[in-house]
Design an enzyme around this catalytic site. Sequence first.
Site, PDB file in Angstrom:
ATOM      1  CB  THR A  27      -0.914   0.018   1.241  1.00 60.79           C
ATOM      2  OG1 THR A  27      -1.656  -1.212   1.296  1.00 60.79           O
ATOM      3  CG2 THR A  27      -1.890   1.182   1.169  1.00 60.79           C
ATOM      4  CE  LYS A 139       0.645  -4.144   4.097  1.00 61.34           C
ATOM      5  NZ  LYS A 139       0.756  -2.679   4.042  1.00 61.34           N
ATOM      6  CD  GLU A 172       2.877  -6.350  12.872  1.00 62.27           C
ATOM      7  OE1 GLU A 172       3.702  -5.961  12.022  1.00 62.27           O
ATOM      8  OE2 GLU A 172       2.051  -7.259  12.658  1.00 62.27           O
TER       9      GLU A 172
END
Length: 270
Positions: A27, A139, A172
Amino acid sequence: MWINGIQQTELSARDRSVQFGDGCFTTAAVINGKVVLLDAHLQRLREGCERLFMTPPDLPQLSAEMCQAAHRQMQAVLKVILTPGAGGRGYSRTGCISPTRIVSLSPWPQHYAALQQQGAVLHTSPIRLARNPLLAGVKHLNRLEQVMIRHHLDQTGGDEALVLDTEGTVVECCAANLFWRKGGNVFTPRLEQAGVDGIMRRYLMALMAANGQTCQLIDGSRDEVLNADEVVICNALMPVLPVRQIDDVSFTARSLYQQLRASCPTMEAS
């Protein structure tokens, strides 16, 4: 939305992204018609394909498609999804001869501007990330843990989650990486067991290294983060935010945030 270079919204139900969450994505921020950190996003997609044993796309072609989608967009979010395509029998990719690439645009998230001033509120998530060194850092499209984390976070009213793994190590946030500062020392979680190695995380670590500043990668605990002098979070869109509160612990220092924010690339696309 463009699927394999054609503007459309229909995807085969046999695509392996639908059947198995087989694929990877990135993204990116679009500013003034340009994809910010374009080369880094292309590199991430190439690495993701290699890690998942997928045939990588024609990167010059994909780059051109991303740039075409970004053209004339003053501020937008660009997402690229890569999958092995449709076909195969069961888990096997045999028969998948035409990989799928999806490029889409969505509106810019307006709430980040306010959080840059106010600071983000984090809540420790009860959802723990499973340790899996085979997929750590990638990802990939299997994001059910993040969906569950976000579902719980939506019930709290917080801005982001502090996410630990099944061993209690800080990893995270739900959709961001994090750094914390104690005195003159800066830390960020190691991501060898779980988590996503974000584009902005990489950028900021390289920036600190270029400035002669050490960022220590550690297996930190929640208590270590709560005892920090300052906490910041980052992703490709934020691009960096100060944290003002985690659970019932408040943070007021912003020296690391100001330092990193001054060099973030979001407002200057490359």
